[in-house]
Write an enzyme that holds these catalytic residues in place. Structure first.
Site, PDB file in Angstrom:
ATOM      1  N   TYR A  95      42.650  -4.003 -15.681  1.00 40.47           N
ATOM      2  CA  TYR A  95      41.475  -5.226 -15.922  1.00 40.47           C
ATOM      3  C   TYR A  95      41.640  -5.814 -17.007  1.00 40.47           C
ATOM      4  CZ  TYR A  95      38.648  -3.245 -12.032  1.00 40.47           C
ATOM      5  OH  TYR A  95      38.057  -2.709 -10.704  1.00 40.47           O
ATOM      6  N   LYS A 112      48.554   8.653 -12.801  1.00 37.34           N
ATOM      7  CA  LYS A 112      49.448   8.585 -12.002  1.00 37.34           C
ATOM      8  C   LYS A 112      50.811   8.546 -12.688  1.00 37.34           C
ATOM      9  CE  LYS A 112      50.683   7.643  -7.643  1.00 37.34           C
ATOM     10  NZ  LYS A 112      50.477   8.637  -6.277  1.00 37.34           N
ATOM     11  N   ASP A 172      45.542  10.413  -6.941  1.00 35.65           N
ATOM     12  CA  ASP A 172      45.637  10.619  -5.499  1.00 35.65           C
ATOM     13  C   ASP A 172      45.036  11.969  -5.042  1.00 35.65           C
ATOM     14  OD1 ASP A 172      47.863  11.448  -6.534  1.00 35.65           O
ATOM     15  OD2 ASP A 172      49.226  10.476  -4.775  1.00 35.65           O
ATOM     16  N   ASP A 194      37.155   3.445 -11.301  1.00 37.41           N
ATOM     17  CA  ASP A 194      36.128   2.677 -10.171  1.00 37.41           C
ATOM     18  C   ASP A 194      36.386   3.345  -8.798  1.00 37.41           C
ATOM     19  OD1 ASP A 194      34.731   0.641  -9.272  1.00 37.41           O
ATOM     20  OD2 ASP A 194      36.813  -0.524  -8.677  1.00 37.41           O
ATOM     21  N   ASP A 241      33.234   5.500  -6.618  1.00 40.61           N
ATOM     22  CA  ASP A 241      32.807   5.229  -5.254  1.00 40.61           C
ATOM     23  C   ASP A 241      33.354   6.244  -4.323  1.00 40.61           C
ATOM     24  OD1 ASP A 241      32.090   2.688  -6.261  1.00 40.61           O
ATOM     25  OD2 ASP A 241      32.438   1.730  -4.381  1.00 40.61           O
TER      26      ASP A 241
HETATM   27  C1  IPM Z   1      31.929  -1.216 -10.597  1.00 37.74           C
HETATM   28  C2  IPM Z   1      32.418  -2.705 -10.020  1.00 37.74           C
HETATM   29  C3  IPM Z   1      33.143  -3.506 -10.948  1.00 37.74           C
HETATM   30  C4  IPM Z   1      34.424  -2.920 -11.310  1.00 37.74           C
HETATM   31  C5  IPM Z   1      33.648  -4.838 -10.421  1.00 37.74           C
HETATM   32  C6  IPM Z   1      32.287  -5.821  -9.844  1.00 37.74           C
HETATM   33  C7  IPM Z   1      34.220  -5.874 -11.522  1.00 37.74           C
HETATM   34  O1  IPM Z   1      33.148  -2.394  -8.913  1.00 37.74           O
HETATM   35  O2  IPM Z   1      31.089  -1.633 -11.636  1.00 37.74           O
HETATM   36  O3  IPM Z   1      32.400  -0.394 -10.316  1.00 37.74           O
HETATM   37  O4  IPM Z   1      35.498  -2.768 -10.558  1.00 37.74           O
HETATM   38  O5  IPM Z   1      34.338  -2.195 -12.333  1.00 37.74           O
HETATM   39 MN    MN Z   2      33.259  -0.219  -8.298  1.00 39.85          MN
END
Ligand code: IPM
Ligand code: MN
Ligand code: NAD
Length: 319
Positions: A115, A160, A191, A215, A219
């Site tokens: 990023y 990685k 992974d 990130d 999730d």
């Molecule tokens: C998060 C989101 C953000 C990220 C996006 C919206 C830029 O997915 O906060 O997890 O990738 O960090």
């Molecule tokens: Mn995210």
């Protein structure tokens, strides 16, 4: 006076933030709450998703409570979330995932890696430069180590390095910092870690990793606790702090009063803990647990209670 910036953002941000704001107002009527309107909706209305003045306003806050912002995947649109994280140098993104038999803190580097924003789309080729700096890695490793010391003292480095030279660099700096600090550490390919965190969540304490891996991992690991509606986060720098759910603006369910506000309520609890009110934070957490055990749940976790009504149940317990 303690100043809290409130950013609803887009989509379900307009539904989950008011729930958490009411809880904060109940526990801390003496704070000053002020809105900052940024995001895709703002862009649609004005052509500008986030002005320099909005960044300045956010910098006047002692803490920011943040919903979610829609980032359309368009060539020339810059993500407001990333802009804010960089402008406020919120380099440590802390994402706790806690359930029966496990208590994990994912510490995600939040300002560089994939990023870094050094990228281009050409006619036949597109590139994104993954920058991993010594300063960026040392400070995120040190943040993770500080965190580990307040917990079980175990650090796992996710990377990685079998493929990416930038991750050989990241891993080696993290190892050096862990050795210097005398904390127990191990390292794992990201992974394999993604699977192992689901199979053996109890094996982990603090995980430190680069931006995009953190990130994805956060999730994925939300699966352990019932999904994205439950996981909060803190974005911390040396001067500023922003608290937001891990989830996004969820356009598929926005405007229906069905979003789960727990992730945002927990983010508000992290905000209070950051400001020194650990008791207020614990009260929010325990109110959430009591409401859940009474069978009141939103649709994503098997119930039928609405966003506002769930918030109402939490407020009644706290009040
Ligand atoms: C998060 C989101 C953000 C990220 C996006 C919206 C830029 O997915 O906060 O997890 O990738 O960090
Ligand atoms: Mn995210
Ligand atoms: P998302 O997190 O918004 O949604 C993923 C799935 O989880 C959806 O099916 C959604 O309905 C569900 N979900 C998310 N939060 C929920 C909640 N509180 N209660 C119940 N269900 C919930 O991710 P996405 O759909 O990939 O992204 C949507 C938009 O949000 C995109 O524009 C993306 O860039 C943005 N985004 C923003 C942030 C942020 O502001 N920090 C974070 C992630 C995604």
């Amino acid at each position: 006076m303690t100043r809290i910036a409130i950013v609803e953002g887009d989509g379900i941000g307009h539904e989950v933030i008011p729930v958490a704001q009411r809880v904060l107002e109940l526990l801390h009527p003496e704070y000053k709450y002020f809105p900052v309107d940024v995001g895709y909706g703002r862009w649609e209305q004005t052509g500008c998703p986030c002005a320099d003045g909005d960044i300045s306003a956010l910098k006047t806050a002692d803490a920011i409570l943040f919903g979610a912002i829609t980032t359309p995947p368009m060539k020339d649109y810059q993500s407001v979330v990333l802009r804010i994280r960089k402008a406020l140098d919120l380099y440590a993104n802390l994402r706790p995932v806690k359930g029966e038999g496990f208590d994990i803190m994912i510490v995600r580097e939040n300002t560089e890696g994939m990023y870094s924003g050094i990228e281009e789309i050409g006619p036949d080729r597109s590139t994104t430069l993954r920058v991993v700096s010594r300063k960026g890695t040392e400070r995120i490793a040190q943040a993770a180590i500080r965190c580990a010391r307040q917990r079980l003292g175990k650090l796992t480095i996710g990377h990685k390095a079998n493929v990416l030279k930038s991750d050989v660099f990241f891993r080696d700096i993290c190892i050096a910092e862990a050795q210097k600090a005398g904390v127990t550490y191990n390292d794992k390919y990201i992974d394999a870690l993604g699977l192992d965190i689901l199979q053996h969540p109890g094996a982990y304490d603090v995980i430190v990793t680069t931006n995009i891996f953190g990130d994805i991992l956060s999730d994925v690991s939300s699966y352990l606790v019932g999904g994205l509606g439950l996981v909060p986060s803190a974005n911390i720098g040396d001067r500023y702090a922003l608290f937001e759910p891990v989830h996004g603006s969820a356009p598929d369910i926005a405007g229906k009063n069905i979003a789960n506000p727990i992730a945002t309520l927990r983010s508000a609890a992290m905000l209070l803990a950051h400001l020194g009110d650990k008791e207020g934070a614990a009260r929010i957490e325990s109110a959430i647990s009591s409401v859940l055990s009474s069978g009141i749940r939103t649709r994503d976790i098997g119930g039928s209670t609405g966003t506002r009504e769930f918030g109402g149940a939490v407020l009644r317990l706290l009040g």
